[in-house]
Scaffold this active site. Structure first.
Site, mmCIF file in Angstrom:
data_model
loop_
_atom_site.group_PDB
_atom_site.id
_atom_site.type_symbol
_atom_site.label_atom_id
_atom_site.label_comp_id
_atom_site.label_asym_id
_atom_site.label_seq_id
_atom_site.Cartn_x
_atom_site.Cartn_y
_atom_site.Cartn_z
ATOM 1 N N ARG A 122 0.819 -1.205 0.000
ATOM 2 C CA ARG A 122 0.000 0.000 0.000
ATOM 3 C C ARG A 122 0.850 1.250 0.000
ATOM 4 O O ARG A 122 1.907 1.282 0.646
ATOM 5 C CB ARG A 122 -0.834 0.036 1.265
ATOM 6 C CG ARG A 122 -2.270 -0.368 1.028
ATOM 7 C CD ARG A 122 -3.027 -0.062 2.261
ATOM 8 N NE ARG A 122 -2.899 -1.191 3.166
ATOM 9 C CZ ARG A 122 -3.934 -1.695 3.810
ATOM 10 N NH1 ARG A 122 -5.130 -1.166 3.664
ATOM 11 N NH2 ARG A 122 -3.757 -2.715 4.599
ATOM 12 N N SER B 262 8.130 -4.860 6.393
ATOM 13 C CA SER B 262 7.852 -5.941 7.348
ATOM 14 C C SER B 262 8.799 -7.120 7.219
ATOM 15 O O SER B 262 8.383 -8.264 6.937
ATOM 16 C CB SER B 262 6.409 -6.394 7.180
ATOM 17 O OG SER B 262 5.562 -5.269 7.224
ATOM 18 N N ASP C 243 6.211 -3.772 10.621
ATOM 19 C CA ASP C 243 4.744 -3.680 10.716
ATOM 20 C C ASP C 243 4.232 -3.851 12.152
ATOM 21 O O ASP C 243 3.233 -3.255 12.535
ATOM 22 C CB ASP C 243 4.041 -4.667 9.761
ATOM 23 C CG ASP C 243 4.522 -6.109 9.906
ATOM 24 O OD1 ASP C 243 5.470 -6.353 10.680
ATOM 25 O OD2 ASP C 243 3.943 -6.993 9.226
HETATM 26 C C1 BG6 Z 1 -1.763 -4.804 7.624
HETATM 27 C C2 BG6 Z 1 -0.645 -3.847 7.989
HETATM 28 O O1 BG6 Z 1 -2.969 -4.336 8.137
HETATM 29 O O2 BG6 Z 1 -1.478 -6.077 8.168
HETATM 30 C C3 BG6 Z 1 0.647 -4.400 7.442
HETATM 31 O O3 BG6 Z 1 -0.928 -2.593 7.495
HETATM 32 C C4 BG6 Z 1 0.894 -5.754 7.954
HETATM 33 O O4 BG6 Z 1 1.695 -3.566 7.785
HETATM 34 C C5 BG6 Z 1 -0.282 -6.644 7.662
HETATM 35 O O5 BG6 Z 1 2.060 -6.313 7.388
HETATM 36 C C6 BG6 Z 1 -0.092 -7.988 8.266
HETATM 37 O O6 BG6 Z 1 -1.128 -8.862 7.870
HETATM 38 P P1 BG6 Z 1 -1.113 -9.686 6.538
HETATM 39 O O7 BG6 Z 1 -2.107 -10.733 6.805
HETATM 40 O O8 BG6 Z 1 -1.518 -8.751 5.451
HETATM 41 O O9 BG6 Z 1 0.252 -10.234 6.367
HETATM 42 C C1 GLC Z 2 7.905 -11.803 9.123
HETATM 43 C C2 GLC Z 2 8.899 -10.701 9.146
HETATM 44 C C3 GLC Z 2 8.577 -9.725 10.235
HETATM 45 C C4 GLC Z 2 7.153 -9.270 10.130
HETATM 46 C C5 GLC Z 2 6.235 -10.455 10.119
HETATM 47 C C6 GLC Z 2 4.790 -10.055 9.990
HETATM 48 O O1 GLC Z 2 8.073 -12.529 10.277
HETATM 49 O O2 GLC Z 2 10.187 -11.214 9.322
HETATM 50 O O3 GLC Z 2 9.439 -8.625 10.171
HETATM 51 O O4 GLC Z 2 6.842 -8.434 11.192
HETATM 52 O O5 GLC Z 2 6.575 -11.307 9.076
HETATM 53 O O6 GLC Z 2 4.527 -9.425 8.795
#
Ligand code: BG6
Ligand code: GLC
Ligand code: BG6
Ligand code: GLC
Length: 917
Positions: free
Chosen positions: A539, A602, A656
């Protein structure tokens, strides 16, 4: 010569006269073809009513599902015990169904009496008696040392929800033991058998005698799909299409329905054909008002009907010169065997005289002829009524199969059918007349219903064995409390390891300092750009923070990152990101704007400051080259430079988890933990600076990105890792790494499920043993599908539909198993999360020296958000494993972009303050 003719004439005349007389008297019992067709139509309607979910409760014909789904296919084998209770005789049997493809069944049996004081006494005593007989049988046959599965033929209406259970709806026929109606017969018998410690018997199936009969006959004739009993009682079962059985989930294949047709008419549907004799008989029975159809047909009642008629005729002066014997007044004096004897072709008349004489009567020739005719009318009516109901079933079968002509076999049993000389012929003839478009074969079950019951038990025992195999696999995913406590404690050790300078380099939980030291205080303001990379969606966001009001406005756009870019070169990846930013700025009309940017990235990054982050290694689905060991902020800056279109001030790079904690912390100051249960698994929390040996200074707190996904990479979780976890790991982009993440997060749970399904299929326990191409395809079980499959509101059929959409052609049984597998895998994940989180909150509590800790955890991620049970199990586990912490879970509604913007705002303020100094 003349005399002989005269005699013959005289006799014929006498016969005609008597027959006419009886016919006149019993005209109401003689049913025309028209009436029979009408009854047939009524029974068809009754069946429909019994099958419908809404109409069943008020239906008199109960149409009970039996959970017998297939007729024998010849693969059944083994040694079984069998009980046959409810007909005229009670038997215990041993049945040996042989293997090697040859259809061969050997039976040894023993009859036991069923005294009235037992079958009409106390229920507990009845079952104890049955258990005693079984024990006796096993002792005499030297079977006590064996563990044998048992099939129980129980010839009464039972409501079943599975094969090995049957709640007695009501006693019928001669039985009326107290305290049994409304209870499960199988568990009562199981309990009764407990007293015999050396008997190891497992009741695997409860079947009605009609079902046993159908199965017995089907073993020899695969066309057999109906079972009829015309004995002490009467009843029929047949194979119905699952799609028509509203009381059982699933629409595939067929299931045997025990019609319990004996109760036809209990709602008044047959009043027009019931006679005064039927009414009188009913009033004197054990169950007045019940089983009205049965009482016009079956062996327990026919003789009595004849007696009542004879009595009435005698009273009216139509028989025995108006004389009545006292015996004729006694209930039960005429039995079905008498009726059968009186109707014998040649000896019939002589038999009649003998029987009547035995009753203390002095019958004339004319009386004998008349009585014989009474018997004929009564038994003929019985056969007619049976034929009408059977014709209705056959028609239903034909219509279900959409055939013009049906070829089928009906399995038959019951003493009336077997010993009455005329009965079978009459029945067959009428059936064929009523359903001319069915070619029906009537097959007498020579060996009773137990052979069939053994077939059902054989299938059940195979299913049970399979069930055990499935349970064995699922058990691997069940964690005991002790195991969870152990995991919590190991996690705690790893957290400490990662924080300490000496142990940090080798630590698998990396405990990365983030340089985020405080929560937003509400004074932040301004316009910020944010990137959110690494979750399900990439995003780009514009975040406007207004000071004082703690309110934030956000605009965002989701972009996809194609797989070839995720796993291409670093340059391509960052160029793509910058391309997306350019599109977004364009879209927002912000071309050329120079905004501060927060980068939610992340993945594990080693940071030396808030705006520097060296990627340690890729996790999840990313594997772009030339990035590991590089500063991702630099890479982004260079990509912006390469594009040379706009300039951005990259102020912060945040994980994240940290973004999530900040997003939630903006609203709840107690929020000191950020948790992601999404594609990946990770957690961050506010740690005391004095505990963070890698960063100078002892004052205050700093957020630590634990990167707990790497927990277990040193082998400390190997005792709970299954072969499936290992397979998932080996097939991943980073084998050997992120083991905890691979047991807990959305990207891998579906893969674990897939590996289990493949294994179960290989073992022949699923998908008919066929591993389809789809099942071989990585990643088909996304989190959203797992979540859908596990939803409680979902009917089995819908589960099946989801599986079908995924390209998996499953039966309903398969769907149940798949759902269980998903449940076991996601439960373990939630519990593991709970154990990890418990370690952190406990650490926080102890570090602060609190007796009790109140703390808020900000959470995000599709697994947490979409899964129907994950969050609940996670929360329960934390509560269990960290009882002194009061943990509030706060869902991050706005994603981590907002948090990243807030961090950026704080960093920007500090930057400016530094510059001004
Ligand atoms: C989102 C966050 O809501 O959730 C992200 O904005 C995050 O930063 C993500 O990585 C984690 O959830 P998923 O299921 O999209 O990996
Ligand atoms: C993976 C990444 C970590 C992140 C997580 C959730 O474990 O290594 O940095 O926070 O995924 O997205
Ligand atoms: C037997 C079956 O042959 O027939 C029993 O084994 C069944 O299961 C019985 O109940 C029905 O006939 P009757 O005449 O004994 O009630
Ligand atoms: C009674 C019972 C039924 C059984 C039949 C024949 O009608 O209710 O379950 O099948 O008798 O024995």
């Amino acid at each position: 010569m003349f005399a002989v003719h005269l005699m013959a004439f005289y006799f014929t005349k006498l016969k005609e006269d008597q027959i006419k007389k009886v016919d006149r008297f019993l005209y109401h019992m003689r049913l025309s073809d028209e009436t029979l067709l009408d009854i047939m139509a009524r029974f068809q309607a009754e069946m429909q009513k019994g099958l419908g979910k809404d109409t069943n409760p008020t239906a008199s014909v109960k149409m009970l599902p039996t959970f017998v789904r297939a007729i024998p296919d010849g693969s059944e084998n083994g040694e079984f015990l069998s009980l046959d209770l409810g007909g005229s005789k009670f038997r215990v049997l041993k049945v040996q169904v042989s293997e090697e493809g040859k259809r061969n069944v050997q039976m040894e049996s023993q009859f036991y009496p069923t005294p009235n004081e037992i079958i009409r006494g106390n229920g507990t005593e009845l079952f104890e008696y049955v258990a005693d007989c079984l024990a006796d049988f096993m002792k005499t046959k030297e079977l006590t040392q064996k563990k044998l599965p048992l099939g129980l033929t129980f010839s009464f209406p039972c409501k079943q929800t599975k094969l090995e259970e049957g709640v007695l709806l009501s006693w019928t026929k001669k039985f009326k033991a107290r305290g049994v109606q409304g209870t499960d017969v199988v568990s009562s018998l199981t309990n009764a058998m407990r007293k015999y410690k050396d008997l190891d018997v497992d009741i695997l199936a409860l079947v009605n005698d009609t079902v046993g009969t159908m199965m017995t006959c089907a073993y020899d004739d695969p066309y057999c799909e109906v079972g009829v009993i015309i004995g002490t009682g009467t009843n029929a079962c047949y194979m119905e299409d699952m799609s028509n059985i509203e009381l059982v989930e699933g629409d595939e294949g067929r299931m045997c329905i025990n019609t319990e047709w004996g109760a036809f008419g209990d709602d008044g549907a047959l009043e027009d054909i019931r006679t005064e004799f039927d009414q009188e008989l009913d009033l004197g029975s054990l169950n007045p008002g019940k089983q009205l159809f049965e009482k016009m047909i079956s062996g327990l009642y026919l003789g009595e009907l004849v007696r009542l008629i004879l009595l009435k005729m005698a009273k009216a002066g139509l028989l025995f010169g108006g004389e009545k014997s006292s015996a004729l007044h006694i209930k039960g004096k005429i039995e079905t065997r008498h009726v059968a004897a009186m109707e014998k072709y040649k000896e019939g008349l002589a038999n009649t005289r003998e029987i009547l004489t035995d009753l203390g009567l002095e019958p004339s020739e004319a009386d004998c002829v008349a009585v014989q005719h009474v018997c004929t009318i009564v038994s003929f009516r019985s056969a007619n009524l049976c034929a009408a109901a059977l014709a209705a079933i056959l028609t239903r079968l034909r219509e279900n199969k959409k055939l013009v002509r049906l070829r089928t076999t009906v399995g038959m049993d019951g003493t009336l059918y077997k010993i009455h000389p005329q009965y079978p012929k009459r029945l067959h003839k009428v059936v064929r007349k009523l359903v001319p478009n069915c070619d029906v074969r009537f097959l007498l079950s020579e060996s009773g219903s137990t052979k069939g019951a053994a077939m059902v038990t054989a299938v059940a025992s195979r299913v049970q064995a399979q069930r055990k195999q499935i349970d064995k696999v699922l058990a691997l995913f069940r964690l005991t409390r002790e195991q969870l406590v152990g995991i919590r404690d190991k996690m705690r050790v790893e957290l400490e390891y990662g924080l300490k300078r000496d142990t940090h380099p080798l630590a698998t939980v990396k405990m990365l300092p983030t340089y985020v030291c405080g929560m937003p205080d509400g004074t932040e303001k301004g316009k910020f750009l944010a990137l959110d990379l690494g979750g399900t969606n990439f995003r780009v966001l514009l975040v406007k923070i207004r000071s004082g009001r703690r309110s934030v406005r956000m605009y965002n756009k989701i972009f996809t990152i194609p797989l070839e870019i995720m796993q291409g070169t670093g340059e391509e990846l960052f160029d793509h990101i910058v391309q997306c930013i350019a599109d977004f700025l364009d879209y927002m009309g912000l071309k050329g704007a120079q905004l501060p940017l927060g980068f939610t990235f992340s993945f594990p990054c080693r940071q030396a400051s808030i705006d520097k982050g060296t990627l340690i290694e890729w996790t999840k689905g990313f594997k772009a080259t030339d990035c590991e060991g590089e500063d991702v902020v630099d890479m982004l800056r260079e990509a912006i430079k390469r594009r040379n279109e706009f300039d951005l001030d990259i102020v912060a790079v945040v994980n994240d988890t940290v973004g999530t904690m900040m997003t939630c912390g903006y609203e709840d100051r107690n929020c000191e933990v950020g948790l992601i249960a999404g594609t990946g698994s990770n957690m961050c929390y506010m740690e005391e600076m004095r505990n963070i040996e890698l960063v100078e200074g002892d004052e205050g707190k700093m957020c630590i990105n634990t990167e707990w996904g790497g927990f277990g990479d040193n082998g400390c979780l190997d005792d709970i890792r299954t072969q499936y976890d290992k397979e998932v790991d080996e097939g991943s982009l980073n084998p050997g790494k992120q083991r905890y993440e691979k047991m807990t997060s959305g990207m891998y749970l579906g893969e674990i499920v897939r590996q289990i399904l493949i294994d179960l299929t290989k073992q022949g326990l699923l998908f008919r043993g066929r591993i389809s191409e789809r099942l071989r395809t990585r990643g088909i079980f996304e989190t959203k599908f797992l979540s859908q499959i596990e939803s409680d509101r979902l009917a089995l059929l819908q589960v099946r539909k989801i599986l079908q959409q995924l390209g998996l052609d499953s039966t309903c049984e398969d769907s149940i198993v798949v759902k269980e597998v998903c449940g076991a895998v996601s439960r373990r994940a939630a519990e593991l999360y709970g154990a990890g989180l418990a370690a952190v909150v406990e650490k926080r509590r102890e570090d602060q020296g609190f007796e009790h800790l109140k703390i808020t955890v900000g959470v995000d991620g599709t697994l947490y958000k979409l899964h129907p049970h994950f969050s609940r199990i996670l929360q329960e586990t934390v509560k269990e494993l960290a009882p002194r912490c009061d943990v509030t879970f706060m869902l991050s509604e706005d994603g981590s972009g907002k948090g990243a913007a807030l961090i950026t705002a704080v960093a920007k303020r500090l930057q400016q303050a530094r510059r001004e100094n």
